[in-house]
Scaffold this active site. Structure first.
Site, PDB file in Angstrom:
ATOM      1  N   LEU A 359       0.838  -1.204   0.000  1.00 16.09           N
ATOM      2  CA  LEU A 359       0.000   0.000   0.000  1.00 16.09           C
ATOM      3  C   LEU A 359       0.872   1.252   0.000  1.00 16.09           C
ATOM      4  O   LEU A 359       1.898   1.307   0.684  1.00 16.09           O
ATOM      5  CB  LEU A 359      -0.910   0.030   1.228  1.00 16.09           C
ATOM      6  CG  LEU A 359      -1.894  -1.116   1.425  1.00 16.09           C
ATOM      7  CD1 LEU A 359      -2.919  -0.729   2.489  1.00 16.09           C
ATOM      8  CD2 LEU A 359      -2.588  -1.517   0.151  1.00 16.09           C
ATOM      9  N   CYS A 360       0.414   2.256  -0.732  1.00 15.76           N
ATOM     10  CA  CYS A 360       1.177   3.492  -0.837  1.00 15.76           C
ATOM     11  C   CYS A 360       0.883   4.391   0.365  1.00 15.76           C
ATOM     12  O   CYS A 360       0.260   5.440   0.235  1.00 15.76           O
ATOM     13  CB  CYS A 360       0.818   4.184  -2.152  1.00 15.76           C
ATOM     14  SG  CYS A 360       2.033   5.375  -2.640  1.00 15.76           S
TER      15      CYS A 360
END
Ligand SMILES: *Cc1c(COP(=O)(O)O)cnc(C)c1O
Length: 411
Positions: A359-360
């Protein structure tokens, strides 16, 4: 400086370095499931916990499963046959519990904010509703009157104490859960006067306790409170749900709970209980202790990179499936859950790495500065203690990645 991680549950062995889950190699299970990220739950581990509970508590207390810990249907369907009842906290969980074959008489429905439709569904199904407030009691009574059904109602008590990791804290204080103890006797009398089938008390004083003394104290206090409230209400409770709160060792230095000591103390207390509880049935409701150690989360390394002096292993899973391991599920301080390289179990640690999800967001850290054997792109990382508050307690839609797979073995 590398950071410690929690202990790997002893049931997980390895053969030629490859993690085995319920005797089956992790890579074979991944192939069978069709890929990663994958949760595998081993029913045999949960069965061992249930057997340990039974041998410790005997018939002094029944065992309920709090299904919010892990609602994966095949696991729930299996566990429903092994425990005495299921505790649910929504109409959706209630439907799943009934579909698992649990008799409605052994289902209790707790949780704040039950909608009228949920109360109606619970009353129609014949489950016990653990009332969280006087307002909810009013709504339940009027819905039952409209339906012409005698509702099974218990009162959840907000006790004036709370179990904490380090001994019990007195003064539970303001809570959205349960009815303040002082107002409970009047509510019980109202339920009985209204013709409801009053089932007793639900007293849940906390979660994830590892100290036997803290649980012993809380159970003794719960018994005393139940007796006192029953005396004041002038009626003996058919059932007292003593809550649960049994914890598991997540972190380095955690000492496992001495369940047998808790059982011995409870039996002693039950032997000298007040007359008003002489015919009362006692229940302990557990989630995490039954299923937490039974699950692993398997995720594949997509990238290996260096930044300044750190090595990052970036995996195809993350906090959207296993939020708790990232330290964002109510933890005050982030600590490392146990992790390993699935194909290099038991080998010497060679390097310090951080494992991050895909996940960013900087929140998506699964292990920080841990010492592991060398791992490369394509290798499988295993996160242990993923059986409770894993997938269903994680923000799965965040970032729109592929959903995780789940699999039950040994059931
Ligand atoms: C969540 C919950 C449980 C289960 O707690 P664990 O820590 O998983 O054992 C038990 N009882 C109630 C009322 C709960 O809300």
């Amino acid at each position: 400086m590398s950071k410690p991680m929690g202990p790997i549950p002893p049931e997980f062995a390895a053969q030629q370095g490859m993690l085995r889950i319920g005797g089956q190699p992790a890579d074979a299970l991944i192939a069978e499931a069709g890929g990663t990220p994958l949760f595998v739950y081993d029913a045999a581990i949960a069965a061992a916990r249930i057997a340990r509970f039974r041998s410790a508590f005997g018939d002094s207390a029944g065992l309920h499963y709090a299904m919010k810990a892990n609602p994966y249907r095949p696991f729930l369907n299996w566990i429903a046959k092994e425990v005495d009842g299921l505790d649910v906290a929504s109409a959706g969980e209630m439907r799943a519990a009934l579909a698992a074959g649990m008799n409605a008489r052994h289902i209790s429905f707790a949780g704040p904010g039950k909608r009228d439709a949920e109360l109606q569904a619970g009353i129609e199904a014949g489950v016990t509703i653990n009332l969280e407030s006087e307002g909810e009691a009013n709504r339940a009574l009027s819905i039952a009157a409209r339906l012409g059904i005698c509702p099974r109602l218990a009162v959840r008590v907000n006790p004036d104490f709370e179990i904490k990791g380090s001994g019990m804290r007195m003064g539970g204080g303001a809570k959205p859960f349960g009815v303040d103890a002082a107002r409970v006797p009047a509510l019980v009398r109202r339920l009985i006067d209204a013709g409801a089938d009053w089932r007793g008390f639900h007293i849940f004083a906390g979660s994830q306790a590892l100290k036997a003394e803290a649980l012993i104290e809380a159970q003794a206090a719960s018994l005393a409170l139940a007796a006192d409230l029953a005396e004041q209400a002038g009626s003996a409770p058919p059932l007292v749900n003593l809550g649960g709160g049994f914890g598991i060792s997540y972190m380095a230095g955690d000492t496992p709970l001495d369940v047998e000591a808790v059982a011995i103390a409870l039996k002693e207390n039950l032997n000298k209980q007040p007359q008003i509880l002489a015919n009362t049935e006692f229940i302990i409701e557990l989630g995490r202790w039954l299923v937490g150690e039974a699950g692993v989360y398997l995720t594949r390394i997509v990238d290996r990179k260096n930044s300044h002096d750190k090595t990052f292993l970036i995996v195809d899973g993350g906090m959207h499936h296993q939020l708790a391991a990232s330290g964002n599920f109510g933890q005050v301080v982030r600590r490392n859950y146990p992790v390993a390289v699935a194909a290099r179990m038991g080998l010497d640690a060679e390097e310090e790495v951080s494992i991050v999800g895909c996940l960013c967001t900087p929140l998506d850290r699964l292990a920080d500065d841990v010492m592991l054997p060398r791992a490369d792109v394509g290798d499988i990382i295993v996160l242990f203690l993923a059986g409770a508050y894993g997938l269903s307690a994680s923000p799965q839609a965040f970032l729109s990645h592929e959903p995780a797979r789940e699999m039950l073995i040994g059931g």
